[in-house]
Design an enzyme around this catalytic site. Structure first.
Site, short mmCIF file in Angstrom:
data_model
loop_
_atom_site.label_atom_id
_atom_site.label_comp_id
_atom_site.label_asym_id
_atom_site.label_seq_id
_atom_site.Cartn_x
_atom_site.Cartn_y
_atom_site.Cartn_z
N LEU A 198 0.83 -1.21 0.00
CA LEU A 198 0.00 0.00 0.00
C LEU A 198 0.86 1.25 0.00
CD1 LEU A 198 -2.50 -1.20 2.73
CD2 LEU A 198 -2.99 -0.96 0.31
N GLY A 200 8.27 3.20 3.06
CA GLY A 200 9.06 4.27 3.67
C GLY A 200 10.40 3.72 4.09
N PHE A 216 11.30 2.71 6.95
CA PHE A 216 11.12 1.61 7.91
C PHE A 216 10.90 0.26 7.23
CE2 PHE A 216 7.18 3.46 6.69
CZ PHE A 216 6.40 2.37 6.40
N GLY A 217 10.34 0.31 6.01
CA GLY A 217 9.94 -0.91 5.33
C GLY A 217 8.74 -0.60 4.47
N LYS A 256 2.04 -2.54 8.72
CA LYS A 256 3.33 -1.87 8.55
C LYS A 256 4.39 -2.91 8.90
CE LYS A 256 4.48 2.94 9.17
NZ LYS A 256 4.30 4.16 9.92
N ASP A 283 3.12 15.43 12.36
CA ASP A 283 3.29 15.12 10.94
C ASP A 283 1.94 15.16 10.22
OD1 ASP A 283 4.62 14.55 8.62
OD2 ASP A 283 5.13 12.48 9.12
P1 ADP Z 1 5.58 6.87 6.76
O1 ADP Z 1 6.01 7.12 8.13
O2 ADP Z 1 6.60 6.21 5.89
O3 ADP Z 1 5.01 8.08 6.08
P2 ADP Z 1 2.83 5.90 6.87
O4 ADP Z 1 2.28 5.41 8.15
O5 ADP Z 1 2.41 7.27 6.47
O6 ADP Z 1 4.40 5.79 6.91
O7 ADP Z 1 2.45 4.87 5.72
C1 ADP Z 1 2.99 4.94 4.41
C2 ADP Z 1 1.91 4.67 3.36
O8 ADP Z 1 1.32 3.40 3.57
C3 ADP Z 1 0.78 5.64 3.40
O9 ADP Z 1 1.02 6.78 2.65
C4 ADP Z 1 -0.36 4.83 2.81
O10 ADP Z 1 -0.33 4.85 1.41
C5 ADP Z 1 -0.07 3.43 3.29
N1 ADP Z 1 -0.82 3.18 4.55
C6 ADP Z 1 -0.38 3.36 5.80
N2 ADP Z 1 -1.31 3.02 6.71
C7 ADP Z 1 -2.39 2.62 6.01
C8 ADP Z 1 -3.70 2.16 6.36
N3 ADP Z 1 -4.08 2.04 7.63
N4 ADP Z 1 -4.56 1.84 5.38
C9 ADP Z 1 -4.19 1.96 4.08
N5 ADP Z 1 -2.99 2.39 3.70
C10 ADP Z 1 -2.06 2.72 4.62
MG MG Z 2 3.34 9.16 6.09
#
Ligand code: ADP
Ligand code: MG
Length: 608
Positions: free
Chosen positions: A335, A338, A340-341, A360, A452
Site C-alpha cells: 500500500l 518508507g 522503515f519498510g 506496517k 506530521d
Molecule cells: P511513513 O512514516 O513512511 O510516512 P505511513 O504510516 O504514512 O508511513 O504509511 C505509508 C503509506 O502506507 C501511506 O502513505 C499509505 O499509502 C499506506 N498506509 C499506511 N497506513 C495505512 C492504512 N491504515 N490503510 C491503508 N494504507 C495505509
Molecule cells: Mg506518512
C-alpha cells in the site's frame, strides 16, 4: 441545522417558563424596564418578551408571521428578534415602557433547548443508535460529523415510527379507522397517498372526517398549503398540534395504528460483518437493522456505514495488543513504503470474522533503533480511540515486527483528490476536513501532538470518511506540559511546520494547528504541493516576512480565512483545535443544509 435567531442575544434564555422568567427578573433586581426574551412554548418560532414595570411583570408574545417577520400583536413587524428588541428599546409603541436594561443570562446558564430542539436532537440520536448500533462517544461523533446529512436522511423516514402513521391505506380505510372508537375533535392519522412519496392527513372534526394533502416542495420541505414548512412530516404534525395552520382545528389525539405500535423496531445485536467502504445493496441496511424503517439506498455512504467507524463496539472484538502470526494473512500487495519498510494489505482473523487490515512491516535487516521507533508509534496509537484516527489493532512479532492497523483503502487524501479533481465537490472536501479537525481536537484534548499532519497522512476509508494516520513522529505530552521540545532537529517536513517548531524545536497542539492549515490548503487545491518549488529554508523566510500561500482557486473564502488563522505567526494567538473544529463544523453545516424553500401556493382546502 436551524439555529435560533435569538441565540446570539445575551438576554435570551431559550425555552423557559413564565415563572422561571419572573424568577430571573427578580434575581436581577426588578428595575423598571428590566427585560428578557424567551422562546414561546406554544407557537413555533415565536418568543415572549418579559418586562418589569412598577415591580410587576408584563409578558408580551411575539409571533413569527408567515412572511418570517416578527411582531408583538398590533405592533410593527421586524425582521428578527434582535431588531424587534432594538426598536422597543427606543419606542414603547404600546408596551408598558421601553426596554431599558437587559436581564443578562449568566455564563453558567445555557440557553434552554425548546421542545422542538430536543425532539429533533432525540430523533437524530435514536436514529443513529438504531441504524448503526452506535452508542456513547461513537454516537456523538457520528452526529457531530454528519448532522446535516443525517437530518436529510431522517427527514424522509422519521414519521414511520409514529403511532399516527398508517402507511399506505385508502381514504376509506382511513375514515373507517377514525370512526372506530371515540371521535373527539382533532383525532387524526397520516397515510401515504397513491402518488408515491406524498402524504395525506385525515382528521376528525364535529364527527366528520376531513382529508388534507400534505405538500412536499422541491426542496423537500413538508407543509400545509401556505403553512410553515418543515423538514419532516413528524415536525409538521407536532406543529399542527399547536397551530391549526389552515386546518379546521388543531390536531388532537393520534388515531393509533395498532399494527405499527405492536411492531417494535429491531435493534441489531452485533455489528454486521461488512468490509470497509462496502456499499450495501439496496435494502441491505434496512433488512439488517429495522424492517419498519428502510434507509434510502440512493445516498452516499456515510462514515457510520463502514465497520471502521466503531470496530470496538463489541467488547469481544479485536482490541488486543498481541496478535498471533496464525491470525494474520499478509498479502503481497504494497500500500505504501518508507524508510522503515513497507505497508502491506492483509486480513486479520478474529472470533467475530475477518477484518481487512493494513500492516506496517519492518524491514527485517533493520536495527534496534528502528524497531524501538515502531514500538513507540504503536504505544501512541494504542492509546487512541476515535473514528477519525486510524486504529491500531495490534502488534505481531514474527518474521519481522508488524504493526496491524485498520484499513483505509482509498489511500492518502492528496493522491485521492489529485486523481479525482472532477468528481469531488468542495462540500465533500469541507466534510472530510471537518472530520480531520474532529480527530485533531480529540488528540488536543488527550494531550498528544501529532507532528506530521499533512494530506499524505490523512487516509480515506472512502470518499466521505477520513482518518488521521502516521504517528511515527507523535508524542504524548505530560499532564502539565503544553509542548514537546525536540533535542535535535531531524528530517522534518518543514513546509508543514509552524515557526516555533523550526526556531525553537517546540511542538504543541498549536503547531499541529499550523499543519492543519497547510493540510487544508493541500485539500482545497486537490492535492497540490504547498509553496510550489520553494525549499524548506526559503519557506521559513517567506513566512517570517509575513507572506502566506494564496487562496487555492475555487476554495471558499471562509475556508481560506480559517487557513490564515491557522497560520498566525505567534502560537499564543493561534486558534486551538477546539476553535478550529467549531469553525469547520459551522461552515460544514451551513453549506450542507438544504436550499431555502420555494414560495407557497394555494390555501388549505380539504382534498376530496
Ligand atoms: P511513513 O512514516 O513512511 O510516512 P505511513 O504510516 O504514512 O508511513 O504509511 C505509508 C503509506 O502506507 C501511506 O502513505 C499509505 O499509502 C499506506 N498506509 C499506511 N497506513 C495505512 C492504512 N491504515 N490503510 C491503508 N494504507 C495505509
Ligand atoms: Mg506518512
Amino acid at each position: 441545522m436551524s439555529v435560533d435567531p435569538a441565540a446570539e442575544l445575551p438576554f435570551f434564555y431559550g425555552s423557559i417558563s413564565r415563572s422561571d422568567a419572573e424568577e430571573q427578573l427578580k434575581l436581577a433586581g426588578m428595575a423598571d424596564g428590566l427585560f428578557l426574551l424567551r422562546q414561546c412554548l406554544r407557537n413555533l418560532g415565536g418568543y415572549v418578551l418579559s418586562i418589569v414595570w412598577n415591580l410587576e411583570f408584563h409578558h408580551y408574545p411575539i409571533e413569527k408571521q408567515l412572511n418570517a417577520t416578527f411582531c408583538i400583536t398590533g405592533g410593527k413587524p421586524h425582521c428578527g428578534p434582535a431588531e424587534l428588541c432594538e426598536f422597543y428599546s427606543k419606542d414603547p409603541d404600546g408596551l408598558v415602557c421601553t426596554l431599558r436594561k437587559p436581564c443578562l443570562r449568566s455564563p453558567d446558564t445555557p440557553i434552554r433547548a425548546g421542545v422542538f430542539d430536543s425532539l429533533r436532537q432525540n430523533m437524530l440520536r435514536e436514529y443513529v443508535k438504531q441504524t448503526w448500533n452506535l452508542e456513547g462517544d461513537a454516537m456523538e461523533q457520528a452526529i457531530i460529523s454528519q448532522a446535516p446529512q443525517l437530518e436529510r436522511l431522517i427527514a424522509t423516514t422519521a414519521h414511520e415510527k409514529m403511532p399516527w402513521y398508517h402507511s399506505k391505506i385508502t381514504r376509506q380505510e382511513g375514515e373507517r379507522r377514525l370512526y372506530s372508537g371515540a371521535q373527539p375533535d382533532g383525532k387524526f392519522l397520516v397515510r401515504d397517498r397513491e402518488v408515491s412519496g406524498t402524504f395525506a392527513l385525515s382528521m376528525m372534526y364535529g364527527k366528520t372526517v376531513y382529508h388534507y394533502q400534505i405538500l412536499h416542495d422541491k426542496s423537500g420541505k413538508y407543509s400545509m398549503p401556505e403553512g410553515t414548512k418543515f423538514d419532516t412530516v413528524w415536525q409538521l404534525v407536532e406543529y399542527l398540534k399547536m397551530k391549526p395552520d389552515g386546518l379546521v382545528t388543531v390536531l388532537g389525539e393520534a388515531c393509533v395504528n395498532s399494527k405499527a405500535a405492536a411492531q417494535t423496531p429491531v435493534v441489531p445485536s452485533g455489528r454486521r460483518p461488512r468490509a470497509n467502504g462496502y456499499t450495501p445493496p439496496p435494502g441491505a441496511i434496512a433488512s439488517a437493522s429495522k424492517p419498519a424503517n428502510p434507509v434510502p439506498t440512493d445516498r452516499e455512504v456515510l462514515p457510520m456505514d463502514c465497520t471502521g467507524f466503531n470496530p470496538y463496539h463489541n467488547p469481544n472484538d479485536v482490541k488486543r495488543f498481541n496478535i498471533q502470526r496464525t491470525q494474520l494473512l499478509v498479502d503481497e500487495v504494497e500500500l505504501g513504503s518508507g524508510n522503515f519498510g513497507c505497508v502491506r494489505k492483509g486480513v486479520l482473523k478474529t472470533d467475530s470474522g475477518q477484518i481487512d487490515v493494513a500492516i506496517k512491516v519492518l524491514k527485517s535487516e533493520n536495527e534496534k533503533l528502528v524497531k524501538e521507533e515502531m514500538m513507540r508509534e504503536a504505544e501512541i496509537m494504542h492509546q487512541l480511540s476515535n473514528p477519525f484516527i486510524v486504529r491500531m489493532l495490534g502488534l505481531c512479532n514474527a518474521e519481522s515486527l508488524m504493526l496491524v492497523m485498520e484499513m483505509a483503502s482509498a489511500g492518502p487524501l492528496n493522491k485521492f483528490l489529485s486523481s479525482k479533481k472532477d468528481t469531488v465537490s468542495v462540500e465533500n472536501i469541507v466534510n472530510l476536513m471537518h472530520q480531520v479537525s474532529m480527530g485533531m481536537k480529540y488528540l488536543e484534548e488527550r494531550n498528544f501532538v501529532h507532528r506530521d499532519l499533512a494530506a499524505r497522512n490523512v487516509l480515506l476509508v472512502n470518499q466521505q470518511f477520513a482518518k488521521i494516520s502516521d504517528f511515527g513522529l507523535s508524542k504524548a505530552l505530560g499532564a502539565d506540559d503544553n509542548y514537546y521540545r525536540a533535542r535535535t532537529a531531524g528530517k522534518w517536513p518543514l513546509k508543514w511546520y509552524a515557526p516555533e517548531c523550526i526556531t525553537h524545536r517546540k511542538f504543541s497542539s498549536k503547531s499541529d494547528v499550523w499543519s492543519f492549515g497547510i493540510t487544508m490548503w493541500e485539500a482545497f487545491s486537490f492535492g497540490g504541493k504547498p509553496y510550489k518549488k520553494m525549499k524548506g529554508p526559503d519557506v521559513t523566510r517567506f513566512i517570517e516576512t509575513g507572506n502566506r500561500m494564496e487562496c487555492p482557486s475555487g476554495c471558499p473564502d471562509r475556508m481560506y480565512a480559517l487557513m490564515k488563522e491557522c497560520w498566525t505567526f505567534k502560537h499564543e494567538e493561534r486558534p486551538d483545535f477546539k476553535k478550529v473544529e467549531e469553525s469547520m463544523r459551522t461552515y460544514h453545516y451551513s453549506i450542507s443544509s438544504k436550499a431555502q424553500p420555494e414560495g407557497n401556493a394555494g390555501a388549505a382546502e380539504p382534498i376530496e
